[in-house]
Design a protein around this motif. Structure first.
Motif, PDB file in Angstrom:
ATOM      1  N   GLY A 199       0.791  -1.226   0.000  1.00  0.00           N
ATOM      2  CA  GLY A 199       0.000   0.000   0.000  1.00  0.00           C
ATOM      3  C   GLY A 199       0.818   1.267   0.000  1.00  0.00           C
ATOM      4  O   GLY A 199       2.052   1.265  -0.034  1.00  0.00           O
ATOM      5  N   ALA A 200       0.072   2.402   0.059  1.00  0.00           N
ATOM      6  CA  ALA A 200       0.702   3.726   0.031  1.00  0.00           C
ATOM      7  C   ALA A 200       0.362   4.544   1.267  1.00  0.00           C
ATOM      8  O   ALA A 200       0.757   5.704   1.368  1.00  0.00           O
ATOM      9  N   GLY A 201      -0.368   3.964   2.194  1.00  0.00           N
ATOM     10  CA  GLY A 201      -0.731   4.691   3.402  1.00  0.00           C
ATOM     11  C   GLY A 201       0.451   4.835   4.342  1.00  0.00           C
ATOM     12  O   GLY A 201       1.564   4.360   4.063  1.00  0.00           O
ATOM     13  N   PRO A 202       0.236   5.478   5.481  1.00  0.00           N
ATOM     14  CA  PRO A 202       1.319   5.624   6.459  1.00  0.00           C
ATOM     15  C   PRO A 202       1.911   4.270   6.842  1.00  0.00           C
ATOM     16  O   PRO A 202       1.197   3.275   6.953  1.00  0.00           O
ATOM     17  N   ARG A 203       3.215   4.247   7.028  1.00  0.00           N
ATOM     18  CA  ARG A 203       3.889   2.999   7.401  1.00  0.00           C
ATOM     19  C   ARG A 203       3.353   2.506   8.736  1.00  0.00           C
ATOM     20  O   ARG A 203       3.190   3.272   9.692  1.00  0.00           O
ATOM     21  N   SER A 204       3.080   1.213   8.821  1.00  0.00           N
ATOM     22  CA  SER A 204       2.521   0.643  10.041  1.00  0.00           C
ATOM     23  C   SER A 204       3.629   0.323  11.044  1.00  0.00           C
ATOM     24  O   SER A 204       4.824   0.405  10.729  1.00  0.00           O
ATOM     25  N   LYS A 205       3.230  -0.106  12.234  1.00  0.00           N
ATOM     26  CA  LYS A 205       4.184  -0.528  13.257  1.00  0.00           C
ATOM     27  C   LYS A 205       4.495  -2.020  13.166  1.00  0.00           C
ATOM     28  O   LYS A 205       5.260  -2.544  13.985  1.00  0.00           O
ATOM     29  N   ASN A 206       3.897  -2.690  12.190  1.00  0.00           N
ATOM     30  CA  ASN A 206       4.172  -4.110  12.022  1.00  0.00           C
ATOM     31  C   ASN A 206       5.539  -4.279  11.367  1.00  0.00           C
ATOM     32  O   ASN A 206       5.734  -3.865  10.218  1.00  0.00           O
ATOM     33  N   GLU A 264      -1.557  -4.121   2.709  1.00  0.00           N
ATOM     34  CA  GLU A 264      -1.985  -2.769   2.342  1.00  0.00           C
ATOM     35  C   GLU A 264      -3.219  -2.378   3.136  1.00  0.00           C
ATOM     36  O   GLU A 264      -3.366  -1.225   3.543  1.00  0.00           O
ATOM     37  N   ASP A 265      -4.105  -3.341   3.354  1.00  0.00           N
ATOM     38  CA  ASP A 265      -5.405  -3.046   3.951  1.00  0.00           C
ATOM     39  C   ASP A 265      -5.446  -3.287   5.454  1.00  0.00           C
ATOM     40  O   ASP A 265      -6.203  -2.631   6.163  1.00  0.00           O
ATOM     41  N   ASN A 266      -4.654  -4.230   5.943  1.00  0.00           N
ATOM     42  CA  ASN A 266      -4.715  -4.606   7.348  1.00  0.00           C
ATOM     43  C   ASN A 266      -3.424  -5.331   7.707  1.00  0.00           C
ATOM     44  O   ASN A 266      -3.064  -6.313   7.055  1.00  0.00           O
ATOM     45  N   VAL A 267      -2.737  -4.870   8.741  1.00  0.00           N
ATOM     46  CA  VAL A 267      -1.465  -5.501   9.122  1.00  0.00           C
ATOM     47  C   VAL A 267      -1.639  -6.506  10.250  1.00  0.00           C
ATOM     48  O   VAL A 267      -0.659  -7.028  10.777  1.00  0.00           O
ATOM     49  N   PHE A 268      -2.893  -6.815  10.612  1.00  0.00           N
ATOM     50  CA  PHE A 268      -3.162  -7.775  11.675  1.00  0.00           C
ATOM     51  C   PHE A 268      -3.720  -9.071  11.097  1.00  0.00           C
ATOM     52  O   PHE A 268      -4.404  -9.066  10.069  1.00  0.00           O
ATOM     53  N   ILE A 269      -3.472 -10.176  11.781  1.00  0.00           N
ATOM     54  CA  ILE A 269      -4.046 -11.461  11.403  1.00  0.00           C
ATOM     55  C   ILE A 269      -5.240 -11.806  12.290  1.00  0.00           C
ATOM     56  O   ILE A 269      -6.139 -12.540  11.881  1.00  0.00           O
ATOM     57  N   ASN A 280       2.168 -11.558   4.303  1.00  0.00           N
ATOM     58  CA  ASN A 280       0.990 -11.549   3.439  1.00  0.00           C
ATOM     59  C   ASN A 280       0.488 -12.965   3.195  1.00  0.00           C
ATOM     60  O   ASN A 280      -0.721 -13.202   3.104  1.00  0.00           O
ATOM     61  N   ALA A 281       1.400 -13.906   3.087  1.00  0.00           N
ATOM     62  CA  ALA A 281       1.009 -15.294   2.851  1.00  0.00           C
ATOM     63  C   ALA A 281       0.128 -15.820   3.975  1.00  0.00           C
ATOM     64  O   ALA A 281      -0.803 -16.601   3.727  1.00  0.00           O
ATOM     65  N   GLN A 282       0.392 -15.411   5.193  1.00  0.00           N
ATOM     66  CA  GLN A 282      -0.435 -15.849   6.319  1.00  0.00           C
ATOM     67  C   GLN A 282      -1.876 -15.392   6.136  1.00  0.00           C
ATOM     68  O   GLN A 282      -2.827 -16.146   6.403  1.00  0.00           O
ATOM     69  N   GLN A 283      -2.069 -14.168   5.671  1.00  0.00           N
ATOM     70  CA  GLN A 283      -3.424 -13.680   5.419  1.00  0.00           C
ATOM     71  C   GLN A 283      -4.088 -14.459   4.284  1.00  0.00           C
ATOM     72  O   GLN A 283      -5.272 -14.792   4.353  1.00  0.00           O
ATOM     73  N   VAL A 284      -3.326 -14.755   3.225  1.00  0.00           N
ATOM     74  CA  VAL A 284      -3.882 -15.520   2.103  1.00  0.00           C
ATOM     75  C   VAL A 284      -4.289 -16.911   2.565  1.00  0.00           C
ATOM     76  O   VAL A 284      -5.375 -17.408   2.220  1.00  0.00           O
ATOM     77  N   ARG A 285      -3.439 -17.558   3.332  1.00  0.00           N
ATOM     78  CA  ARG A 285      -3.770 -18.907   3.816  1.00  0.00           C
ATOM     79  C   ARG A 285      -5.035 -18.893   4.667  1.00  0.00           C
ATOM     80  O   ARG A 285      -5.882 -19.787   4.563  1.00  0.00           O
TER      81      ARG A 285
END
Length: 292
Positions: free
Chosen positions: A13-20, A246-251, A260-265
């Motif tokens: 994504g292009a939003g503010p950098r997350s803390k993840n 990009e949309d959510n840095v939490f699982i 990202n693979a964890q979210q896809v799985r």
């Protein structure tokens, strides 16, 4: 609900950098994260790049070339979807008299906004039909700019994924199709729950789905905690799904995703439980009418 559902993974994504700390920033990190997401079941990778030093969004062509090159070296099958959303952000110098842009503004020519698309020729790029208040500024998309961008990417043989942020964007999309600027019935994304745009709820998703041209392909996706609920709702209502950092840095609540693979799985397991299967890139190309 469709038997075969396309999973798109939006990598950074292009939003503010997350803390993840697992959010990919460099071209090497973004590419590796994308390759892992594809292995996990994503048929489409939605790609932004970031400045490796600051972590902020970037439109640097060299960063796109490096990121896309690294992905294509190892996986020529996955579908690439490059953003064209940058270059439309207006941050007024004086918020109470917003006639002059401030230093944070990034308003680019249509040619600059699609430069990386014309050079790298992905199968898909986004086209954001949005004028709205997001990230503390105003995203501006005029009909004239969108027309020029759409013409450039069409001439390059790239299919636009039309991003809608509110109901009026669907009206604009149909207008551009009537003018011959966009080809129908189109492929659409509903961006839900971002600041002052369409809310992330069932009523809004059904309303937006019903505004689309007959035969259109679509996905609705949610920002932040709305990500998985909107992914499942999109699947249930006949659409495809999108997840990614990009949309959510939490699982899960309060727990950072490790990739990202964890979210896809996770979303793939949920689709399996609903009786649908994740589309392969080849199947996704057939569904979206892309050239194999």
């Amino acid at each position: 609900m469709q038997d075969t559902i396309i999973i798109t993974c939006a990598l950074t994504g292009a939003g503010p950098r997350s803390k993840n700390p697992a959010q990919p920033i460099t071209p090497q990190q973004i590419a590796q994260s994308g390759l892992e997401a594809a292995e996990a079941g994503a048929a489409i990778l939605h790609v932004h790049v970031r400045d490796p030093r600051s972590g902020e969004f970037s439109g640097d062509l060299a960063l796109y070339e490096e990121t896309v090159g690294l992905i294509r070296e190892q996986n020529k099958d996955v579908i690439l979807n490059l953003t064209t959303g940058l270059g439309s952000g207006y941050y007024p110098k004086d918020p109470l008299l917003p006639r002059e842009p401030g230093p944070a503004s990034h308003i680019w020519t249509p040619e600059k906004r699609v430069e990386h698309v014309l050079r790298l020729r992905p199968e898909i790029c986004t086209l954001d039909l949005v004028t709205a208040q997001v990230f503390g500024g105003i995203v501006i998309s005029t009909e004239q700019v969108l027309t020029r961008m759409a013409t450039l990417v069409r001439d390059a043989g790239v299919k636009p994924e039309i991003e809608l942020f509110d109901a009026g964007d669907a009206v604009l999309a149909k207008h551009l199709m009537a003018r011959g600027v966009l080809d129908g019935p189109g492929t659409f994304s509903f961006v839900m729950g971002l600041d002052f745009t369409m809310p992330a709820d069932a009523e809004t998703m059904m309303y937006m789905r019903d505004r689309l041209p007959a035969g259109a392909q679509w996905q609705g996706f949610g920002i932040g905690r709305n990500q998985l609920p909107m992914a499942m709702l999109s699947a249930l209502l006949g659409g495809h799904v999108r997840v990614g950092m990009e949309d959510n840095v939490f699982i899960s609540k309060g727990v950072f995703a490790d990739s990202n693979a964890q979210q896809v799985r996770k979303v793939r397991r949920m689709l399996d439980d609903l009786g649908s299967t994740a589309a392969t890139p080849r199947q996704a190309r057939s569904i979206l009418g892309l050239t194999a």
